[in-house]
Design a protein around this motif. Structure first.
Motif, PDB file in Angstrom:
ATOM      1  N   ALA A 384       6.211  49.319  18.609  1.00 27.60           N
ATOM      2  CA  ALA A 384       6.513  50.392  17.659  1.00 27.60           C
ATOM      3  C   ALA A 384       8.007  50.438  17.371  1.00 27.60           C
ATOM      4  CB  ALA A 384       6.029  51.726  18.214  1.00 27.60           C
ATOM      5  N   ASP A 385       8.842  50.266  18.387  1.00 24.80           N
ATOM      6  CA  ASP A 385      10.287  50.217  18.172  1.00 24.80           C
ATOM      7  C   ASP A 385      10.681  48.988  17.353  1.00 24.80           C
ATOM      8  OD1 ASP A 385      10.495  52.511  19.660  1.00 24.80           O
ATOM      9  OD2 ASP A 385      11.023  51.477  21.520  1.00 24.80           O
ATOM     10  N   LYS A 386      10.006  47.878  17.613  1.00 27.26           N
ATOM     11  CA  LYS A 386      10.349  46.643  16.905  1.00 27.26           C
ATOM     12  C   LYS A 386      10.009  46.732  15.426  1.00 27.26           C
ATOM     13  CE  LYS A 386       9.527  41.636  17.070  1.00 27.26           C
ATOM     14  NZ  LYS A 386       8.819  40.537  17.791  1.00 27.26           N
ATOM     15  N   TYR A 387       8.910  47.392  15.086  1.00 27.04           N
ATOM     16  CA  TYR A 387       8.451  47.445  13.692  1.00 27.04           C
ATOM     17  C   TYR A 387       8.624  48.835  13.076  1.00 27.04           C
ATOM     18  CZ  TYR A 387       6.501  42.827  14.501  1.00 27.04           C
ATOM     19  OH  TYR A 387       6.343  41.489  14.787  1.00 27.04           O
ATOM     20  N   SER A 388       9.425  49.680  13.704  1.00 27.77           N
ATOM     21  CA  SER A 388       9.870  50.954  13.113  1.00 27.77           C
ATOM     22  C   SER A 388       8.725  51.903  12.766  1.00 27.77           C
ATOM     23  CB  SER A 388      10.724  50.681  11.855  1.00 27.77           C
ATOM     24  OG  SER A 388      11.821  49.858  12.161  1.00 27.77           O
ATOM     25  N   TYR A 389       7.895  52.201  13.725  1.00 29.61           N
ATOM     26  CA  TYR A 389       6.923  53.289  13.579  1.00 29.61           C
ATOM     27  C   TYR A 389       6.806  53.980  14.928  1.00 29.61           C
ATOM     28  CZ  TYR A 389       3.515  50.024  15.668  1.00 29.61           C
ATOM     29  OH  TYR A 389       2.855  49.150  16.495  1.00 29.61           O
ATOM     30  N   THR A 390       6.077  55.058  14.982  1.00 31.97           N
ATOM     31  CA  THR A 390       5.993  55.859  16.199  1.00 31.97           C
ATOM     32  C   THR A 390       4.563  55.879  16.722  1.00 31.97           C
ATOM     33  OG1 THR A 390       5.631  57.890  14.935  1.00 31.97           O
ATOM     34  CG2 THR A 390       7.914  57.342  15.518  1.00 31.97           C
ATOM     35  N   ILE A 391       4.440  56.076  18.014  1.00 33.16           N
ATOM     36  CA  ILE A 391       3.138  56.265  18.646  1.00 33.16           C
ATOM     37  C   ILE A 391       3.113  57.632  19.302  1.00 33.16           C
ATOM     38  CG2 ILE A 391       2.858  53.778  19.059  1.00 33.16           C
ATOM     39  CD1 ILE A 391       3.361  54.512  22.078  1.00 33.16           C
ATOM     40  N   ASP A 392       1.925  58.106  19.568  1.00 36.73           N
ATOM     41  CA  ASP A 392       1.725  59.387  20.238  1.00 36.73           C
ATOM     42  C   ASP A 392       1.183  59.113  21.638  1.00 36.73           C
ATOM     43  OD1 ASP A 392       1.132  61.898  21.120  1.00 36.73           O
ATOM     44  OD2 ASP A 392      -0.179  62.443  19.453  1.00 36.73           O
ATOM     45  N   PRO A 393       1.989  59.305  22.699  1.00 38.87           N
ATOM     46  CA  PRO A 393       1.507  59.005  24.055  1.00 38.87           C
ATOM     47  C   PRO A 393       0.242  59.773  24.424  1.00 38.87           C
ATOM     48  CG  PRO A 393       3.876  59.317  24.060  1.00 38.87           C
ATOM     49  CD  PRO A 393       3.391  59.733  22.713  1.00 38.87           C
ATOM     50  N   ASN A 394       0.144  61.033  23.995  1.00 37.43           N
ATOM     51  CA  ASN A 394      -1.046  61.805  24.331  1.00 37.43           C
ATOM     52  C   ASN A 394      -2.271  61.297  23.573  1.00 37.43           C
ATOM     53  OD1 ASN A 394      -0.080  63.874  26.229  1.00 37.43           O
ATOM     54  ND2 ASN A 394       1.206  64.517  24.533  1.00 37.43           N
ATOM     55  N   GLN A 395      -2.081  60.854  22.318  1.00 41.48           N
ATOM     56  CA  GLN A 395      -3.194  60.256  21.591  1.00 41.48           C
ATOM     57  C   GLN A 395      -3.607  58.927  22.228  1.00 41.48           C
ATOM     58  OE1 GLN A 395      -5.041  61.497  19.327  1.00 41.48           O
ATOM     59  NE2 GLN A 395      -6.241  59.693  18.745  1.00 41.48           N
ATOM     60  N   GLU A 396      -2.650  58.192  22.796  1.00 40.12           N
ATOM     61  CA  GLU A 396      -2.980  56.961  23.517  1.00 40.12           C
ATOM     62  C   GLU A 396      -3.833  57.280  24.748  1.00 40.12           C
ATOM     63  OE1 GLU A 396      -2.039  53.506  22.799  1.00 40.12           O
ATOM     64  OE2 GLU A 396      -2.048  54.637  20.936  1.00 40.12           O
ATOM     65  N   LEU A 397      -3.528  58.388  25.419  1.00 42.67           N
ATOM     66  CA  LEU A 397      -4.377  58.812  26.530  1.00 42.67           C
ATOM     67  C   LEU A 397      -5.804  59.066  26.052  1.00 42.67           C
ATOM     68  CD1 LEU A 397      -2.251  61.293  28.688  1.00 42.67           C
ATOM     69  CD2 LEU A 397      -3.376  59.212  29.471  1.00 42.67           C
ATOM     70  N   LEU A 398      -5.930  59.749  24.917  1.00 43.99           N
ATOM     71  CA  LEU A 398      -7.256  60.014  24.372  1.00 43.99           C
ATOM     72  C   LEU A 398      -7.971  58.720  24.010  1.00 43.99           C
ATOM     73  CD1 LEU A 398      -9.411  61.988  23.227  1.00 43.99           C
ATOM     74  CD2 LEU A 398      -8.152  61.921  21.066  1.00 43.99           C
ATOM     75  N   ALA A 399      -7.264  57.800  23.355  1.00 40.36           N
ATOM     76  CA  ALA A 399      -7.882  56.554  22.905  1.00 40.36           C
ATOM     77  C   ALA A 399      -8.380  55.724  24.084  1.00 40.36           C
ATOM     78  CB  ALA A 399      -6.881  55.750  22.070  1.00 40.36           C
ATOM     79  N   HIS A 400      -7.546  55.542  25.092  1.00 43.87           N
ATOM     80  CA  HIS A 400      -7.958  54.721  26.239  1.00 43.87           C
ATOM     81  C   HIS A 400      -8.958  55.467  27.115  1.00 43.87           C
ATOM     82  CE1 HIS A 400      -5.256  51.374  25.520  1.00 43.87           C
ATOM     83  NE2 HIS A 400      -4.297  52.230  25.258  1.00 43.87           N
ATOM     84  N   GLY A 401      -8.844  56.798  27.182  1.00 43.74           N
ATOM     85  CA  GLY A 401      -9.836  57.554  27.949  1.00 43.74           C
ATOM     86  C   GLY A 401     -11.211  57.459  27.332  1.00 43.74           C
ATOM     87  N   VAL A 402     -11.308  57.692  26.018  1.00 42.28           N
ATOM     88  CA  VAL A 402     -12.602  57.574  25.338  1.00 42.28           C
ATOM     89  C   VAL A 402     -13.103  56.140  25.383  1.00 42.28           C
ATOM     90  CG1 VAL A 402     -13.741  57.786  23.092  1.00 42.28           C
ATOM     91  CG2 VAL A 402     -12.168  59.553  23.855  1.00 42.28           C
ATOM     92  N   SER A 403     -12.194  55.179  25.235  1.00 43.03           N
ATOM     93  CA  SER A 403     -12.576  53.771  25.263  1.00 43.03           C
ATOM     94  C   SER A 403     -13.234  53.398  26.587  1.00 43.03           C
ATOM     95  CB  SER A 403     -11.341  52.904  25.009  1.00 43.03           C
ATOM     96  OG  SER A 403     -11.635  51.540  25.125  1.00 43.03           O
ATOM     97  N   ASN A 404     -12.628  53.799  27.696  1.00 43.00           N
ATOM     98  CA  ASN A 404     -13.210  53.482  29.005  1.00 43.00           C
ATOM     99  C   ASN A 404     -14.467  54.289  29.271  1.00 43.00           C
ATOM    100  OD1 ASN A 404     -11.433  51.652  31.018  1.00 43.00           O
ATOM    101  ND2 ASN A 404     -10.087  52.678  29.553  1.00 43.00           N
TER     102      ASN A 404
END
Length: 684
Positions: A384-404
């Motif tokens: 995200a830093d390399k390509y100039s956009y942002t991520i949401d750490p809490n949304q990443e928790l949701l994504a990987h939690g639901v995924s697993n």
């Protein structure tokens, strides 16, 4: 000496005084004047603060306050608010309308197909690390990737099987469902054992997913910061060595029980060396030829990544060649070469993992959840830093939690972002999460129609794929000289974590690394130096006293900056430093004139706990008893509140709290009668 200081101070500050109340109005516009009177916290709030202070408001009853807090989210749940919430929880609603179809579609398609081709052999290979049949690695390469494409915020992240998680899950599976000592199982017994192990792996995935969802509900995305970069890199590098050693029996054609627990790496090495005379020449030859092809192809892909249109799919080429060779030469029947066998077509029936196993696997699910989130969040942040956009750490928790969690219903084992496939996706031209859908299509084709082609694939080839995929993790050790040059403490964290992972196991190594990393932070807060400040000649700046600087130190005035939080772990150091500088205890600092005024610069004190606040209160009492005038400067609001609750303001008046060191020093100079004016002035 005192007269010389007076002359210098008069030259530095000027002889202006505020002789009439009318001149105090200049404080409303301090930048328009060169000199002003010292500002205390109370005076600053009076001039620049709110008209009505919060503490002066009448206390509101608890009941109406709680009712208003409950009504506030309901009133905020308007149609635009609901749409923003939906966009936050389903990221495709944000990025898909902005998708540049002509510019990005081809790159996403090529990258997705390339990663999908790699997912097929790697998924089957990592399934062996997890101690489950190879087909479940294909399931884990399909469902989690599909779910993350819908919920994840990392545009360049490739999820699926990951060697470190597979190794950690395999250790848990072997502990929960150990293989019988006889090792002579019938076909039905082997199927039952595999079914139990698949259920245990799915239960671990369910537990780790549930933990990540709980972390999402509590908004604990900040926890990823506790797994520092040296800890994560040392963990993955040490786990790569575990993967290498654990695959040696498959490379040599040895049927050995898997070692688990502490020192498992050395136990496996000892067992392999003991059984070396019984190794299979056929499987050893297949392993040697496979590594001879895979390792150079990996190097070519890295060296010529800018010149190659797409990376060379060495894994799938090796899989096809080995399958054809085994089929035409009947290696499985003539030389007893272990093969993958039949891959069931289609998908498994959805099944809820056994909830009875959850208490037993909780200790395994927690470190797996932490590693999943830490690796995935760090990879997503890096790109995200390399390509100039942002991520949401809490949304990443949701994504990987639901995924697993959801994938565990389809007998998948724990999954996360993968270092190798993420790098491959970026090199192949991937731009968005849409590449994950193309990757799923490739895995879907294998599950539905192409599975029989992998029947004769030797398991030794999958072991070689496991080892070759660790290349990037092994090469992380090349960063150690640079890390030594940048930070010796981070270097120590890296080494301690790596040694703990290698000698103990991945779970305990992770715990040791995190604890040691946090202890280094605590130790550094306890070893700080309290800086004595002096006035730089010709300026209004107070800087740390150094022999090489022309700094003015006023006799009887001590200005100290304490640059660390003041809590139970630093209160003893704080007391010793102040006693030495102020001469309150035995063996104090030798000074020509006793300290009459001390200014404590608290700009570096980000927070204070009860123990630290009580230490300041005791210091104020001791200073008052020995006739030292104590002034506090630049205390933030939370520190001031804690000091007030500890009773410091009963010993220190509001006229002893200043907004800056310059203001406190000016008041101190007046106290020492160095200015000769009724209201001291401070240079702006």
């Amino acid at each position: 000496e005192l007269e010389g200081v007076k002359d210098k101070m008069s030259g530095l500050l000027g002889a202006r005084t505020c002789s009439s109340p009318g001149e105090a109005s200049d404080l409303k516009y301090p930048l328009g004047t060169r000199l002003r009177e010292p500002l205390t916290e109370a005076r600053f709030q009076q001039l620049f603060g709110d008209e009505e202070q919060v503490q002066e408001l009448p206390t509101e009853p608890v009941g109406p306050k709680l009712c208003r807090m409950w009504r506030r989210p309901a009133s905020a749940c308007s149609r635009p608010g609901a749409w923003r919430l939906l966009q936050a929880r389903l990221p495709p609603l944000r990025w898909l309308p902005l998708y540049r179809w002509r510019a990005w579609l081809l790159g996403d398609a090529v990258a997705g197909v390339t990663v999908g081709v790699v997912h097929v052999p790697q998924g089957m290979a990592f399934a062996l690390l997890t101690s489950v049949p190879p087909v479940f690695g294909l399931y884990t390469s399909f469902f989690p990737v599909l779910i993350y494409s819908l919920l994840g915020t990392g545009r360049h992240l490739s999820t699926g099987t990951f060697a470190v998680l597979s190794l950690m899950t395999g250790s848990a599976v072997e502990r929960l469902v150990p293989e019988p000592l006889s090792r002579n199982l019938s076909g039905i017994e082997k199927e039952q054992l595999d079914a139990q192990r698949v259920g245990a792996a799915a239960a671990v995935a369910f537990g780790s997913g549930a933990l990540m969802l709980g972390m999402f509900v509590l908004q604990l995305g900040v926890l990823s910061t506790f797994l520092s970069e040296p800890v994560v890199k040392a963990l993955t590098s040490g786990a790569a060595l575990h993967v290498l050693v654990s695959q040696l029996p498959s490379l040599l054609g040895l049927s050995l029980p898997r070692q688990i627990g502490c020192f498992s790496l050395f136990k496996t090495l000892a067992a392999v060396l003991t059984s070396l005379p019984r190794s299979s020449p056929a499987e050893l030859t297949i392993s040697a030829l496979s590594l001879a092809l895979l390792v150079p192809v990996k190097e070519l892909n890295v060296r010529f990544r800018d010149k190659l249109p797409t990376p060379i799919p060495g894994e799938i080429v090796m899989v096809l060649l080995a399958s054809v060779l085994c089929f035409t030469s009947s290696l499985d029947t003539k030389y007893n070469v272990q093969i993958v066998g039949l891959l069931p077509e289609g998908f498994p029936q959805p099944l809820l993992p056994s909830l009875a196993e959850l208490p037993r696997i909780l200790a395994d699910s927690l470190p797996i959840a932490l590693v999943t989130f830490a690796v995935s969040a760090s990879l997503a942040s890096m790109y995200a830093d390399k390509y100039s956009y942002t991520i949401d750490p809490n949304q990443e928790l949701l994504a990987h939690g639901v995924s697993n969690l959801i994938s565990s219903f389809f007998s998948c084992f724990p999954n996360s972002a993968s270092l190798a496939t993420t790098s491959l996706l970026v090199d192949a031209g991937g731009n968005t999460q849409l590449a994950g859908l193309f990757s799923c299509i490739v895995v879907l084709l294998v599950l539905l129609w192409l599975g029989p082609f992998f029947y004769y694939l030797p398991k030794a080839v999958l072991a070689c794929i496991n080892i070759s995929s660790m290349r990037q993790m092994f090469f992380q050790m090349q960063e150690l000289p640079q890390l030594w040059h940048i930070s010796r403490m981070d270097f120590a964290v890296w080494i301690v974590t790596w040694v703990a992972v290698v000698t103990l196991n991945v779970d305990l190594g992770l715990a040791v690394g995190v604890i040691f990393s946090m202890m280094t932070v605590v130790c550094r807060t306890q070893r700080v130096q309290c800086l004595a400040l002096g006035l730089a000649e010709g300026t209004e700046l107070y800087r740390p006293l150094r022999e090489s600087h022309r700094l003015l130190q006023v006799p009887g005035l001590c200005i100290l900056r304490y640059p660390t939080p003041l809590y139970f772990g630093t209160r003893g150091n704080f007391r010793r430093i102040l006693e030495w500088h102020l001469g309150l205890g035995e063996g104090g600092k030798p000074v020509a004139e006793p300290v009459r005024v001390v200014v404590l610069d608290f700009s570096g004190v980000t927070f204070a706990d009860a123990a630290g606040a009580r230490e300041v209160a005791q210091l104020a009492s001791r200073c008052r008893d020995v006739g030292i005038h104590l002034l506090l400067a630049q205390c933030n609001a939370s520190v001031l509140e804690t000091l007030a609750r500890a009773g410091v303001l009963d010993r220190v008046t509001p006229q002893q709290l200043f907004v800056s060191v310059q203001d406190a020093a000016a008041h101190a100079l007046e106290k020492l009668e160095l200015t000769g004016s009724t209201i001291c002035t401070v240079w702006i």
